[in-house]
Design an enzyme around this catalytic site. Structure first.
Site, PDB file in Angstrom:
ATOM      1  N   SER A   1      -9.747   1.979   2.841  1.00  0.00           N
ATOM      2  CA  SER A   1      -8.845   2.674   1.957  1.00  0.00           C
ATOM      3  C   SER A   1      -7.825   1.786   1.241  1.00  0.00           C
ATOM      4  O   SER A   1      -7.231   2.213   0.259  1.00  0.00           O
ATOM      5  CB  SER A   1      -8.102   3.739   2.757  1.00  0.00           C
ATOM      6  OG  SER A   1      -7.231   3.122   3.689  1.00  0.00           O
TER       7      SER A   1
ATOM      8  N   SER B   1      -9.943  -0.309   7.030  1.00  0.00           N
ATOM      9  CA  SER B   1      -9.323  -0.143   5.717  1.00  0.00           C
ATOM     10  C   SER B   1      -8.666  -1.382   5.116  1.00  0.00           C
ATOM     11  O   SER B   1      -8.304  -1.381   3.942  1.00  0.00           O
ATOM     12  CB  SER B   1      -8.297   0.990   5.764  1.00  0.00           C
ATOM     13  OG  SER B   1      -8.959   2.231   5.709  1.00  0.00           O
TER      14      SER B   1
ATOM     15  N   LYS C   1       0.849  -1.194   0.000  1.00  0.00           N
ATOM     16  CA  LYS C   1       0.000   0.000   0.000  1.00  0.00           C
ATOM     17  C   LYS C   1       0.887   1.247   0.000  1.00  0.00           C
ATOM     18  O   LYS C   1       1.919   1.266   0.677  1.00  0.00           O
ATOM     19  CB  LYS C   1      -0.908  -0.027   1.237  1.00  0.00           C
ATOM     20  CG  LYS C   1      -1.968   1.079   1.261  1.00  0.00           C
ATOM     21  CD  LYS C   1      -2.867   0.926   2.498  1.00  0.00           C
ATOM     22  CE  LYS C   1      -3.951   1.989   2.559  1.00  0.00           C
ATOM     23  NZ  LYS C   1      -4.818   1.842   3.743  1.00  0.00           N
TER      24      LYS C   1
END
Lengths: 476, 489
Positions: free
Chosen positions: B153, B177, B78
């Site tokens: 996210s 997330s 990420k």
């Protein structure tokens, strides 16, 4: 009849702690490195970096708290103080607001024989900011983060002081205490100790405090005293003229002996303090506290009493010697080398003080070693050099920390105790100065002084004065 | 090469020399190239670096220097985790040119385990969002339906795994997330206990809530990845040394006697009927396998979202102060003075959702409001933690849905932020309480979209979650999105 005013003063004192590494990372705290060489992702606020508390900072803060009779907060926390400025890489400073490490302390001061306690509201730990440098050539500002993350404690007093003398006594008390702890060198001129003065005035007898101002940029005890006097006058003038004192932060310009307003209360920022989630609470156990308590050194008052009792020093001398840790350390180290305490005290009280004054130095700047002072005292004890030569040699020790024995040997400064050589020189002096000889013989006792002087001059100061006197009298 | 392999399966094949590290890496890089136009799961693809690293790792494996289950397996990270020298943007314009000088501890640990990093995945800007639509680099699409969001996210990481662009990825979870996008994309994601994985190098959103965790195809992978990345880190004071970290030992397919609680409060208004049915069916499966399943009242559920948004935004407002145009990242082109530079840089550099949370966070911390909002939220957080503690006196695992619905259509949430926030109802309380949680697929709705099952356990008891999740997983087949099958190479 004009009113009589009382000055009310409280101090915020920042002290840079003498740890090897910074408060939240492993970078060196050394002063003066090339810009941005003592930095890492943590103290430059790089994204993703996290602070890790240096335990030594807590040790030192606790030590100062215990020495100033504070209550230690057993479960203390760090908070973030949010404000934007380029010397502050995260745009928040890690400090303590809600649970400062020390609270409710006091220290005793003495001014003109009167003793008084000054309350300490709190002591908290925080990180220092970087340094901004304006480059006139490119018309831009540059940031040096070497100082960013250097540990500080802020000691906040109660508004208990009433004069510049009390302020100086309080600061001196803090400085010697902290120096004795080895927690900081407390140099105002280098910024390792910084004091902001909160001052207000009120009519004598009034119960309410007046509106206060905060004075910054005070770099010496003298500047502090001047700024206090100046601010007191300024506030009195305002009130006498029917105006009001504005709560504001002012900056002292010591060369112009004048302060100007930096920002008023209305401009005060909202720092949006909140607990720093990156740091866990510090739990201070009984064991931890006892360990630090056990390591507390002998402080100034105890030392002063001991010097008088153990070494028979006058109170005045003991006071000066213990006035800075540096002097007390040299004194004790030299004695430890079997030098006579009174003689050591003499060298420190007279010659050392004279040279410090002459060279505009502080005792902390002393670089000579106890070993060389002890050797010098030994040389005089052995009558290997006379007192004039000793003073000359001490100047070299003071300046360059030379080995006195070697120096005396190399420069041929040893006292001439050889009677034959002295006698020959003195005979020559008598022959060269018939007038003085006649004066002496006619009962002018003083004339012998001139002849001794001439002999010493001829011997380049190295003659044993006792022997010179004796031989002169004999030959005359 | 079969791109549908799990990370551990691929690791085995590499170990057995059935596939070389370079072959595997190239295959996934090609897969990324073929699918990215439609999925947009990546911000940065590092083909050159990955292939070079693949050769190096092959050498280490051949020399017997790297032997773990993930040795040689490609991974995506990420884009809020720092990697030395690699663009790390948090999907924000303000960091669009930022290359860190150090690598996050969790990533370093994966590298030490022989991982080959192929790139950085897309996310909601600074992890603020539940759809990956707030990214400066455009939204990521859900491989199950390209007209839908992948969740967020960590939407890029979840979509990349589901689309078979990479066998596994790292995500971060502040309020759901990892778990919610895993649920939306039909993959398995795990949020470890707060403190289990070092946050050093993770660009902070809500520091007291953030945790890094794995997103993969199954529970076995998650256990293996968690073993590789967890542990106390001297660079993160909030990381802890804890036992119970032999996660793979919990892959037993045995839930006999495991006490599972189902909070009734999670099944009220707002929960999609198909989601509810699938989650209840999953509970039935575990019960049939010998677990003791029971419903109970957790309480305080309605307070979780306000408390979370106050705390996370407050911390974020401070964490994001460092992005000011002075030291790194984007700086506005023209300015008159320092404050004008700050203002323009931050106005131009941050997107609307980030600005909204900075404003919210600054407000709740401001003097006069601090006690009414921030302090009250902290007290609520403590109460929520107590409610969970009470529940865990009776149960080993809490079972429920990950999200009230399956994946939403693109653009649906952006217009109504409150609606988007309400979608986090089942996930945020887990972060407030610091608990571990897993999300794994437990069925598909009538649109063919995956439904996520969430399992929670006590602090540092990830093994109970893994045990329950693994047992459930044995009852169903892993389903691939049609997109992955059709675009497969």
């Amino acid at each position: 009849m004009s009113k009589v005013y009382e000055t009310v003063i409280g101090l915020e004192v920042h002290v840079e702690l003498a740890t090897k590494t910074k408060i939240f990372c492993g970078c060196s705290t050394a002063f003066g490195g090339a810009p941005n060489t003592h930095t890492c992702p943590v103290c430059t606020g790089m994204p993703g970096s996290l602070p890790v508390l240096n335990k030594e900072v807590v040790n030192k803060a606790i030590a100062v708290g215990l020495a100033t009779n504070c209550t230690i907060t057993r479960n203390c926390k760090f908070d973030r103080k949010n404000y934007f400025y380029p010397d502050n890489p995260q745009n928040y400073q890690i400090s303590q607001l809600y649970y400062p490490i020390c609270r409710d302390g006091k220290v005793e001061i003495e001014v003109e024989g009167k003793k008084k306690y000054i309350g300490i509201h709190e002591i908290h730990m925080e990180e220092d900011a970087g340094k901004l440098i304006h480059d006139a050539y490119t018309d831009s500002s540059l940031v040096d983060f070497n100082r960013s993350g250097v540990p500080l404690i802020e000691i906040v007093s109660e508004p208990d002081m009433r004069s510049a003398d009390e302020v100086i006594a309080y600061l001196d008390k803090l400085r010697t205490t902290i120096q004795y702890l080895g927690a900081s060198d407390c140099k105002l001129n280098e910024g390792s100790m910084r004091a902001d003065v909160n001052l207000s005035i009120r009519e004598v007898g009034a119960e309410e405090y007046g509106t206060r101002t905060e004075m910054k940029n005070l770099n010496s005890f003298k500047a502090i005293a001047r700024a206090i006097e100046n601010e007191r006058e300024r506030q009195i003038d305002l009130l006498e003229a029917g105006k009001e004192v504005v709560q504001e932060t002012r900056r002292w310009d010591d060369t112009k002996e004048y302060s100007y307003a930096m920002r008023s209360k209305e401009d005060a920022q909202d720092y949006r303090y909140f607990p720093d989630p990156d740091l866990v609470p510090i739990v201070i156990s009984d064991e931890w506290l006892e360990e630090i308590r056990g390591k507390q050194p002998e402080f100034r008052e105890e030392k002063k009493a001991r010097y008088q009792e153990e070494y028979g020093l006058p109170e005045y001398d003991a006071d000066i010697l213990t006035g800075t840790k540096k002097l007390a350390d040299i004194f004790e180290e030299t004695i430890a080398l079997n030098a006579n305490p009174k003689k050591v005290s003499n060298w420190l009280m007279v010659e050392t003080m004279r040279l410090l004054k002459e060279k505009e130095m502080e005792p902390e700047d002393i670089t000579f070693s106890a070993a060389n002072l002890a050797k010098l005292i030994q040389l005089t004890d052995d009558q290997a050099i006379n007192s004039t030569v000793a003073k000359e040699v001490f100047e070299k020790i003071f300046a360059e920390d030379i080995d006195p024995a070697q120096y005396v040997e190399e420069k041929g400064l040893k006292t001439v105790n050889d009677e034959g050589a002295l006698r020959a020189t003195i005979e020559q002096v008598i022959a060269d100065n018939p007038q003085s000889v006649a004066d002496y013989r006619n009962g002018k006792e003083k004339a012998i002084g001139f002849l001794v002087g001439q002999t010493m001059k001829a011997m380049k100061g190295k003659a044993n004065p006792g022997m010179v006197n004796q031989i002169l009298k004999e030959l005359l | 090469m079969d791109l549908n392999l799990t990370a551990v399966e691929l690791g085995k094949k590499i170990k057995n020399k059935e596939i070389s590290v370079v072959e595997a890496t190239s295959a996934y890089l090609d897969s990324i190239e073929a699918k990215e136009k439609e999925i947009n799961a990546f911000v940065t693809i590092d083909r050159e670096g990955a292939l070079k690293r693949a050769e190096e790792v092959q050498g280490l494996i051949d020399a017997g220097k790297v032997t773990g289950p993930l040795a040689g397996v490609p991974v995506a990270i990420k884009d809020n985790m720092c990697i030395d020298g690699m663009l790390t943007t948090c999907s924000s314009k303000i960091l669009s040119n930022f290359k860190p000088t150090f690598t996050a501890t969790a990533v370093e640990k994966l590298q030490a385990a022989g991982a080959v990093i192929v790139g950085k995945t897309n996310m909601d800007e600074f992890a603020m969002g539940s759809t990956t639509e707030t990214s400066f680099y455009g939204e990521t699409k859900n491989p199950w339906d390209l007209a839908r969001v992948p969740g967020g996210s960590s939407g890029g990481s979840a979509a990349a795994v589901a689309a078979e662009e990479v066998p596994y990825a790292l995500g971060s979870d502040t309020g759901g997330s990892i778990r919610q996008p895993a649920g939306f994309c039909g993959v398995t994601g795990m949020k470890p206990t707060y403190g289990r994985v070092s946050r050093y190098g993770l660009i902070a959103y809500g520091s007291s809530l953030d945790q890094i965790g794995p997103i993969a195809k199954d529970v076995t992978d998650c256990a293996a990845i968690l073993e590789a990345i967890s542990g106390k880190d001297d660079k993160d004071s909030t990381s802890v040394k804890e036992t119970g970290d032999d996660f793979m030992a919990a892959l037993t397919d045995d839930v006999k006697g495991l006490r599972i609680g189902i909070p009734r409060d999670y099944f009220g208004e707002g929960l999609d009927a198909e989601v509810k049915a699938a989650v209840m069916a999953a509970a039935k499966v575990l019960e049939e396998k010998g677990a003791e399943v029971e419903e109970f009242d957790l309480s305080l559920v309605e307070y979780a979202i306000p408390a979370y948004y106050i705390i996370a935004s407050a911390e974020a407002s401070s964490n994001l102060e460092r992005f000011d145009g002075v030291k790194y990242g984007y700086r506005t082109a023209e300015f008159t003075d320092l404050h004008n530079m700050y203002k323009k840089t931050r106005s131009e550099g941050f997107g609307p959702e980030v600005k909204r949370r900075i404003m919210l966070g600054s407000f709740v911390l401001s003097s006069g409001y601090f006690d009414a909002y921030y302090m009250k939220a902290l007290r609520t957080k403590a109460l929520i933690k107590q409610a969970f503690d009470r529940a865990f006196e009776k149960y080993d695992v809490i079972l429920g849905p990950v999200a009230p619905t399956t994946a939403l259509k693109l653009g649906e949430s952006l217009s109504d932020p409150i609606k988007m926030y309400l979608g986090d109802v089942y996930t945020v309380s887990v972060n407030l309480a610091g608990l571990p949680g897993i999300s794994l697929p437990c069925g598909y709705d009538s649109n063919g979209l995956p439904i996520g099952l969430q399992l929670l356990a006590r602090h540092f008891d990830e093994k109970s979650i893994i045990r329950a999740a693994y047992a459930f997983e044995q009852s169903r087949e892993y389903k691939r999105p049609a997109f992955a099958v059709e675009r497969g190479l």
